[in-house]
Design a protein around this motif. Structure first.
Motif, short mmCIF file in Angstrom:
data_model
loop_
_atom_site.label_atom_id
_atom_site.label_comp_id
_atom_site.label_asym_id
_atom_site.label_seq_id
_atom_site.Cartn_x
_atom_site.Cartn_y
_atom_site.Cartn_z
N PRO B 142 0.81 -1.15 0.04
CA PRO B 142 0.05 -0.11 0.08
C PRO B 142 1.03 1.26 -0.07
O PRO B 142 1.91 1.28 0.71
CB PRO B 142 -0.84 -0.04 1.21
N ALA B 143 0.73 2.17 -0.80
CA ALA B 143 1.35 3.38 -0.81
C ALA B 143 1.44 4.11 0.39
O ALA B 143 0.17 4.34 0.99
CB ALA B 143 0.81 4.23 -2.14
N ALA B 144 2.65 4.68 0.86
CA ALA B 144 2.55 5.67 1.93
C ALA B 144 1.70 6.98 1.57
O ALA B 144 1.76 7.26 0.65
CB ALA B 144 3.92 5.96 2.36
N ALA B 145 1.08 7.21 2.72
CA ALA B 145 0.36 8.53 2.87
C ALA B 145 1.21 9.81 2.32
O ALA B 145 2.24 9.98 2.85
CB ALA B 145 -0.53 8.87 4.02
N ARG B 146 0.65 10.76 1.71
CA ARG B 146 1.40 11.81 1.23
C ARG B 146 0.97 12.97 2.68
O ARG B 146 -0.08 13.15 2.69
CB ARG B 146 1.21 12.42 0.01
N VAL B 147 2.06 13.33 3.17
CA VAL B 147 1.61 14.21 4.18
C VAL B 147 2.23 15.59 4.12
O VAL B 147 3.23 15.80 3.60
CB VAL B 147 2.41 13.80 5.76
N VAL B 148 1.19 16.68 4.17
CA VAL B 148 1.57 18.07 4.04
C VAL B 148 1.62 18.84 5.13
O VAL B 148 0.46 18.60 5.98
CB VAL B 148 0.55 18.70 2.77
N THR B 149 2.43 19.78 5.62
CA THR B 149 2.32 20.11 6.88
C THR B 149 1.92 21.81 6.72
O THR B 149 1.63 22.23 7.76
CB THR B 149 3.59 20.03 7.51
N GLN B 150 2.23 22.24 5.63
CA GLN B 150 1.90 23.71 5.30
C GLN B 150 0.52 23.96 4.67
O GLN B 150 -0.18 22.99 4.09
CB GLN B 150 2.89 24.28 4.17
N PRO B 151 -0.07 25.07 5.07
CA PRO B 151 -1.30 25.33 4.19
C PRO B 151 -1.46 25.13 2.79
O PRO B 151 -0.22 25.47 2.28
CB PRO B 151 -1.82 26.70 4.55
N VAL B 152 -2.54 24.58 2.18
CA VAL B 152 -2.41 24.51 0.82
C VAL B 152 -3.09 25.91 0.29
O VAL B 152 -4.26 25.94 0.47
CB VAL B 152 -3.30 23.15 0.19
N ARG B 153 -2.32 26.80 -0.35
CA ARG B 153 -3.01 27.86 -0.61
C ARG B 153 -3.62 28.13 -1.89
O ARG B 153 -3.53 27.32 -2.69
CB ARG B 153 -1.73 28.96 -1.10
N SER B 154 -4.57 29.19 -1.98
CA SER B 154 -5.07 29.34 -3.28
C SER B 154 -4.30 29.13 -4.53
O SER B 154 -3.10 29.90 -4.59
CB SER B 154 -5.75 30.92 -3.33
N GLY B 155 -4.86 28.64 -5.38
CA GLY B 155 -3.93 28.35 -6.85
C GLY B 155 -2.83 27.06 -6.65
O GLY B 155 -2.53 26.86 -7.61
N GLN B 156 -2.92 26.45 -5.42
CA GLN B 156 -2.17 25.51 -5.41
C GLN B 156 -2.82 24.11 -5.48
O GLN B 156 -3.82 24.13 -5.04
CB GLN B 156 -1.20 25.43 -4.03
N GLN B 157 -2.13 23.25 -6.07
CA GLN B 157 -2.75 21.69 -6.05
C GLN B 157 -1.71 20.52 -5.56
O GLN B 157 -0.72 20.69 -5.88
CB GLN B 157 -2.98 21.62 -7.42
N VAL B 158 -2.29 19.92 -4.84
CA VAL B 158 -1.42 18.88 -4.18
C VAL B 158 -1.99 17.43 -4.30
O VAL B 158 -3.35 17.39 -4.33
CB VAL B 158 -1.54 18.97 -2.62
N TYR B 159 -1.19 16.35 -4.97
CA TYR B 159 -2.04 15.40 -5.48
C TYR B 159 -1.06 14.07 -4.95
O TYR B 159 -0.07 14.12 -4.96
CB TYR B 159 -1.77 15.37 -6.81
N ALA B 160 -1.99 13.19 -4.44
CA ALA B 160 -1.49 11.80 -3.98
C ALA B 160 -1.79 10.76 -4.73
O ALA B 160 -2.95 10.30 -4.77
CB ALA B 160 -1.80 11.62 -2.31
N PRO B 161 -1.04 10.38 -5.90
CA PRO B 161 -1.46 9.78 -7.07
C PRO B 161 -1.67 8.16 -6.43
O PRO B 161 -2.27 7.54 -7.34
CB PRO B 161 -0.49 9.73 -7.92
#
Lengths: 269, 253
Positions: B142-161
């Motif tokens: 199973p793929a490890a989770a992607r962890v983001v510690t900073q706010p995801v700001r307007s206009g940004q995209q975060v993808y855990a494929p």
């Protein structure tokens, strides 16, 4: 090494140039050798607010393109002797600012100055990206309204992903929130977002709150950075912000009505 | 990773197994006018979501006569709205033949209503841990989770494929977070969250405060307007039940 501070916002007309003028003047008045650079190529304003428009001979773009030396282009402020202004070009396009050119000028300034304040143009295009690229710290100027907060959020994202510090995997750019045009009575009436609202949404440390004031407009029209109007609330608020920027602890002022609202909300919850 | 090529020359390409996120257009019947009207309505609800997206047409729930299934008309309408149909899923042999004639890729059905038993093939996708190593070109762990510690700001995209996405801060208005698995937001969710983007219907979205512009699970989505009723600005989980997004406050979960 100089500390490089960008004054940015995303949205136009929120008070970036007013803030750049006052913050740089405040830093210089405390004895730090400071230069303020106008990155708004084509819409030059900073020299008007600093009252040196009649002394502009060469500008930032001339220096980048090797048509003038830095010393020829720098204008020394008449009121504060440790303050210099590097004006923008009014006749060029923003594309004249190249990454290499800006770096060369900033590196050269870094050798002699303590603080480099970069006055960013509005938007998220090339000029704004150039202004923030080399920054160590960012003052994000925000008005207490939804669209300004949204644009500030966008700029914060760009600082995190497109600045040199982000690209080089260095410590992130230090972010400061400066709330301008704040009117406590309008906040009370629900016509404006409160300090607490904006802090909650943007989640970055608060550098200062500048009250909405006629003084700010008068000062810009006269070509005086508002921080020099020491008897006024806006001038004192900018002075507080500069002190906090230098690490001093100062209590936030000029947000009285809001404070009541904040406590009322706390007790209610 | 694939084996290093033996040939001295670098090959022009390599074939690799990959998974991509696709939205399925679940077709109930086909009628030119009502198809276009429905499409236009969907696009008006979330214009950004549909711009230039690839979709597949799912025939699992197709109830109309095969004769009315005109793929050329359907493709034309989609193309006019900047939607790219890449293939067809499910359907009977006749329907598949029609799709092939329209130069569409034909994918196995999602299990329901498909005569060829494709259900066992679906299972490893949902629980890759059960798949023996090396049996298929699918990731065994199973793929490890992607962890983001900073706010995801307007206009940004975060993808855990591949796995889950965990955001330890806010997802701001105008930001977008996507994951193949679950999405956890330990702050306010003000932007868009798309979980189970590869079609995992068991995926869920968890957040500390539901203020989202859009929430989607395996392609089923709700926009802000339709999310106000339950758990707005409260800690909730969102899951898919009978093709419907269900919001449950976390203290009642």
């Amino acid at each position: 090494m100089a500390r490089i501070i960008v004054v940015t916002s995303g949205k136009g007309g929120v008070g970036k140039t007013t803030t750049s003028a006052s913050i740089s003047t405040g830093l210089a008045r405390r004895g730090h050798k400071t230069v303020v650079i106008d990155f708004d190529v084509g819409l030059r304003n900073l020299d008007l607010i600093m009252n040196c428009e009649r002394r502009v001979v060469y500008d930032f773009v001339n220096v980048i393109q090797g048509e003038a030396s830095l010393n020829q282009a720098l204008i020394r402020d008449k009121r504060v002797e440790t303050l210099y202004i590097l004006p923008a070009s009014q006749t060029r396009e923003k594309e004249a600012l190249t990454k290499e050119g800006v770096e060369k000028v900033i590196n050269q300034l870094s050798e002699t100055f303590d603080y480099i304040v970069c006055d960013s143009p509005a938007g998220i295009e090339h000029g704004a990206l150039m202004a923030l690229y080399y920054a160590d710290e960012a003052i994000v100027v925000t008005n207490p309204e939804v669209s300004s907060v949204r644009d500030s959020d966008r700029i914060l994202g760009i600082l995190q992903s497109k600045s040199r510090r982000a690209e080089m995997n260095q410590d992130p750019v230090r972010e400061h929130l400066l709330l301008t045009r704040y009117n406590p009575s309008r906040v009370e009436k629900g016509e404006m977002l409160s300090v607490a609202d904006v802090e909650e949404i943007l989640a970055i440390p608060l550098l200062g709150v500048i009250p909405e004031s006629q003084v700010v407009l008068n000062a810009s029209n006269q070509g005086t950075p508002v921080i020099l109007e020491e008897q006024t609330d806006a001038g004192q608020a900018y002075d507080d912000a500069v002190a906090r920027l230098l690490g001093e602890e100062r209590e936030h002022r000029f947000m009285d009505s809001q404070k009541k609202g904040f406590f009322a909300r706390m007790f209610k919850g | 990773m694939t084996d290093a090529p033996q040939a001295a020359e670098r090959p022009a390409f390599q074939l690799k197994s990959t998974t991509v996120s696709l939205t399925a257009l679940e077709l109930a019947y086909f009628d030119t006018d009502s198809f276009e009207a429905t499409l236009r309505d969907k696009i008006r609800q979330a214009p950004g979501f549909f711009r230039d997206i690839p979709i597949i047409v799912s025939l699992d729930h197709f109830e109309g006569p095969t004769g009315e299934l005109d793929f050329f008309k359907l493709l034309g309408i989609c193309r006019r709205h900047n939607i790219h149909v890449v293939g067809v899923r499910g359907g009977n042999d006749d329907q598949r033949r029609l799709a092939r004639n329209a130069a569409l890729a034909v994918l196995p059905g999602s299990g329901r209503g498909d005569r060829e038993a494709t259900a066992p093939e679906q299972a490893p996708e949902a629980e890759p841990a059960l798949e023996p190593v090396g049996a298929r070109p699918v990731s065994a762990n199973p793929a490890a989770a992607r962890v983001v510690t900073q706010p995801v700001r307007s206009g940004q995209q975060v993808y855990a494929p591949e796995g889950d996405l965990i955001v330890l801060a806010s997802v701001q208005a105008g930001a977008e977070v996507l994951a193949a698995g679950n999405i956890h937001v330990y702050g306010p969710l003000r932007g868009r969250a798309l979980a189970g983007v590869n079609g995992l219907e068991e995926a869920r979205v968890f957040c500390q405060s539901l203020e989202a512009e859009l929430v989607s699970i395996a392609g089923h989505y709700k926009i802000s307007e339709d999310l106000q009723a339950t758990g707005w600005k409260a800690p909730v989980q969102i899951q898919l039940r009978d093709d419907l997004l269900v919001v449950t406050p976390l203290d009642r979960a």
